[in-house]
Motif scaffolding. Structure first.
Motif, short mmCIF file in Angstrom:
data_model
loop_
_atom_site.label_atom_id
_atom_site.label_comp_id
_atom_site.label_asym_id
_atom_site.label_seq_id
_atom_site.Cartn_x
_atom_site.Cartn_y
_atom_site.Cartn_z
N ARG A 150 0.83 -1.20 0.00
CA ARG A 150 0.00 0.00 0.00
C ARG A 150 0.87 1.26 0.00
NH1 ARG A 150 -5.20 0.95 3.96
NH2 ARG A 150 -5.82 2.98 3.13
N ARG A 151 1.92 1.21 0.78
CA ARG A 151 2.84 2.36 0.82
C ARG A 151 3.50 2.57 -0.54
NH1 ARG A 151 3.85 7.16 1.75
NH2 ARG A 151 5.91 7.74 2.51
N LEU A 152 3.86 1.48 -1.20
CA LEU A 152 4.47 1.58 -2.52
C LEU A 152 3.49 2.17 -3.53
CD1 LEU A 152 6.35 -1.84 -2.70
CD2 LEU A 152 7.39 0.43 -2.58
N ARG A 153 2.25 1.72 -3.48
CA ARG A 153 1.24 2.25 -4.41
C ARG A 153 1.08 3.76 -4.25
NH1 ARG A 153 -4.26 2.48 -3.36
NH2 ARG A 153 -4.08 0.86 -1.78
N GLU A 154 0.98 4.20 -2.99
CA GLU A 154 0.81 5.64 -2.75
C GLU A 154 2.04 6.43 -3.18
OE1 GLU A 154 0.08 5.58 1.40
OE2 GLU A 154 -2.05 5.03 1.20
N GLU A 155 3.22 5.90 -2.86
CA GLU A 155 4.45 6.63 -3.16
C GLU A 155 4.72 6.69 -4.66
OE1 GLU A 155 7.80 8.63 -1.24
OE2 GLU A 155 5.76 8.03 -0.70
N LEU A 156 4.47 5.60 -5.36
CA LEU A 156 4.71 5.58 -6.80
C LEU A 156 3.71 6.43 -7.55
CD1 LEU A 156 5.65 1.82 -7.20
CD2 LEU A 156 7.17 3.77 -7.54
N THR A 157 2.50 6.56 -7.00
CA THR A 157 1.51 7.46 -7.61
C THR A 157 1.94 8.91 -7.44
OG1 THR A 157 -0.28 5.89 -7.21
CG2 THR A 157 -0.90 8.17 -7.58
N THR A 158 2.39 9.24 -6.23
CA THR A 158 2.80 10.62 -5.94
C THR A 158 4.08 11.00 -6.69
OG1 THR A 158 1.83 10.43 -3.73
CG2 THR A 158 3.40 12.21 -4.08
N ARG A 159 5.00 10.05 -6.80
CA ARG A 159 6.33 10.36 -7.36
C ARG A 159 6.52 9.74 -8.74
NH1 ARG A 159 10.39 8.78 -2.61
NH2 ARG A 159 11.89 9.65 -4.08
N ARG A 160 5.44 9.66 -9.47
CA ARG A 160 5.48 9.07 -10.82
C ARG A 160 6.48 9.80 -11.70
NH1 ARG A 160 1.67 6.04 -13.83
NH2 ARG A 160 2.01 6.21 -16.08
N GLY A 161 6.54 11.12 -11.54
CA GLY A 161 7.46 11.90 -12.37
C GLY A 161 8.91 11.51 -12.15
N GLU A 162 9.27 11.15 -10.92
CA GLU A 162 10.65 10.74 -10.64
C GLU A 162 10.97 9.42 -11.34
OE1 GLU A 162 11.85 10.94 -6.53
OE2 GLU A 162 10.24 12.37 -6.10
N VAL A 163 10.00 8.51 -11.36
CA VAL A 163 10.21 7.25 -12.06
C VAL A 163 10.39 7.50 -13.56
CG1 VAL A 163 9.24 4.97 -12.59
CG2 VAL A 163 8.89 5.98 -10.33
N GLU A 164 9.56 8.37 -14.11
CA GLU A 164 9.67 8.68 -15.53
C GLU A 164 10.99 9.37 -15.83
OE1 GLU A 164 6.14 10.96 -16.10
OE2 GLU A 164 4.90 9.20 -16.54
N GLY A 165 11.45 10.22 -14.91
CA GLY A 165 12.74 10.87 -15.09
C GLY A 165 13.88 9.88 -15.09
N ALA A 166 13.81 8.87 -14.17
CA ALA A 166 14.84 7.83 -14.13
C ALA A 166 14.84 7.02 -15.42
CB ALA A 166 14.61 6.93 -12.93
N LEU A 167 13.65 6.75 -15.96
CA LEU A 167 13.57 6.03 -17.23
C LEU A 167 14.19 6.85 -18.36
CD1 LEU A 167 9.91 4.62 -17.02
CD2 LEU A 167 12.04 3.30 -16.91
N LEU A 253 1.05 -4.08 -9.19
CA LEU A 253 0.45 -2.81 -9.54
C LEU A 253 0.45 -2.63 -11.05
CD1 LEU A 253 2.02 -0.40 -6.89
CD2 LEU A 253 -0.15 -1.60 -6.80
N CYS A 254 -0.62 -2.08 -11.57
CA CYS A 254 -0.71 -1.81 -13.01
C CYS A 254 -0.53 -0.32 -13.25
CB CYS A 254 -2.08 -2.24 -13.55
SG CYS A 254 -2.42 -3.98 -13.31
N GLY A 255 -0.15 0.04 -14.45
CA GLY A 255 -0.07 1.44 -14.84
C GLY A 255 1.20 2.13 -14.43
N LEU A 256 2.25 1.36 -14.01
CA LEU A 256 3.52 2.00 -13.68
C LEU A 256 4.22 2.42 -14.96
CD1 LEU A 256 4.92 -0.36 -10.90
CD2 LEU A 256 3.73 1.79 -10.61
N PRO A 257 5.00 3.51 -14.90
CA PRO A 257 5.77 3.93 -16.08
C PRO A 257 6.71 2.82 -16.53
CG PRO A 257 5.78 5.62 -14.38
CD PRO A 257 5.21 4.41 -13.76
N ARG A 258 6.78 2.65 -17.81
CA ARG A 258 7.67 1.61 -18.39
C ARG A 258 8.48 2.20 -19.53
NH1 ARG A 258 8.65 -2.44 -15.01
NH2 ARG A 258 6.88 -2.49 -13.64
#
Length: 258
Positions: A150-167, A253-258
């Motif tokens: 649950r914590r991962l889902r919330e954090e990845l939703t909030t910080r989606r931009g950081e994941v996309e930046g890392a990609l 989780l579905c819908g994570l940046p790839r």
């Protein structure tokens, strides 16, 4: 605890009703709006414990039935954790895959520890010992999986931009998610770590009290509680590690940046 510790009868029923009423009243008067969930949870717990107690009278007499009951525990834990991690109902598309992934985290955390304590002879290979120990460890794995997921889902939703930046910088999808996920998942270890650090100083947990009330010595109670606490730590670290990897690989989780 046996009948010598808790007296069965009308007084117990009255106390249980009063405790439920106090919790429900607190949920209402505090403005939290949790009075109905409190009552429903109390009714479910009463019905489930009555049914389980009746079933266990037969189950604990057979190792095979005990093993089947532990498998049922893992299944229910996986279904519960899958809903917490994904935030989706069981009827939503992709439920079997999410439940299977949650089962991997729960079973992967709990079963190695259960097998270790049984193979070592620390816990006797009898149904009345296997079922409660496995239940404690499976419950710990479920809680850790649910909290971390649950914590991962919330954090990845909030910080989606950081994941996309890392990609965008060339990281692989798994590595990009893990950059954000690992520190967040680690917070799920705080409750068991705090409980282990403060045991005997702040609280006397259930295993310790249970052995004492059952007539065991304080030394035996301490040994039993230490086994439970360290077993739970091992279980929860493994479950959190597994659910973090599964989230990073897009299995829960579905819908994570790839």
């Amino acid at each position: 605890m046996g009948a010598s510790v808790v007296e069965l009868g009308p007084r117990l029923a009255v106390v249980l009703v009063l405790l439920t009423g106090l919790a429900a009243a607190g949920g209402r008067l505090s403005g939290l709006g949790q009075e109905r969930p409190v009552v429903v949870a109390a009714l479910r717990a009463t019905a489930q414990l009555a049914a389980v107690s009746a079933v266990l009278l037969a189950v604990v007499r057979s190792l095979w039935l005990s093993a089947a009951f532990v498998l049922l525990m893992v299944t229910v834990a996986a279904v519960t954790a899958a809903g917490r991690v994904s935030g989706l109902p069981l009827r939503a598309p992709g439920a079997p895959r999410r439940v299977a992934a949650a089962a991997l985290a729960v079973a992967g955390g709990a079963l190695p520890v259960v097998l270790l304590v049984l193979a070592s002879g620390t816990v006797p290979l009898r149904g009345e010992a296997v079922v409660p120990v496995a239940g404690i460890l499976v419950g710990g794995a479920m809680t850790a999986t649910s909290l971390a997921g649950r914590r991962l889902r919330e954090e990845l939703t909030t910080r989606r931009g950081e994941v996309e930046g890392a990609l965008a910088l060339g990281l692989l999808p798994r590595d990009a998610v893990l950059e954000v996920a690992r520190p967040s998942a680690a917070t799920a270890l705080l409750p068991p770590l705090d409980q282990t650090r403060t045991v005997g100083l702040v609280t006397l947990p259930g295993a310790y009290v249970g052995v004492l009330l059952g007539g065991g010595s304080p030394l035996a109670a301490g040994a039993a509680q230490l086994l439970v606490l360290l077993g739970l730590l091992a279980v929860e670290v493994a479950a959190i590690w597994l659910v973090t990897e599964l989230v990073a690989r897009g299995q829960v989780l579905c819908g994570l940046p790839r």
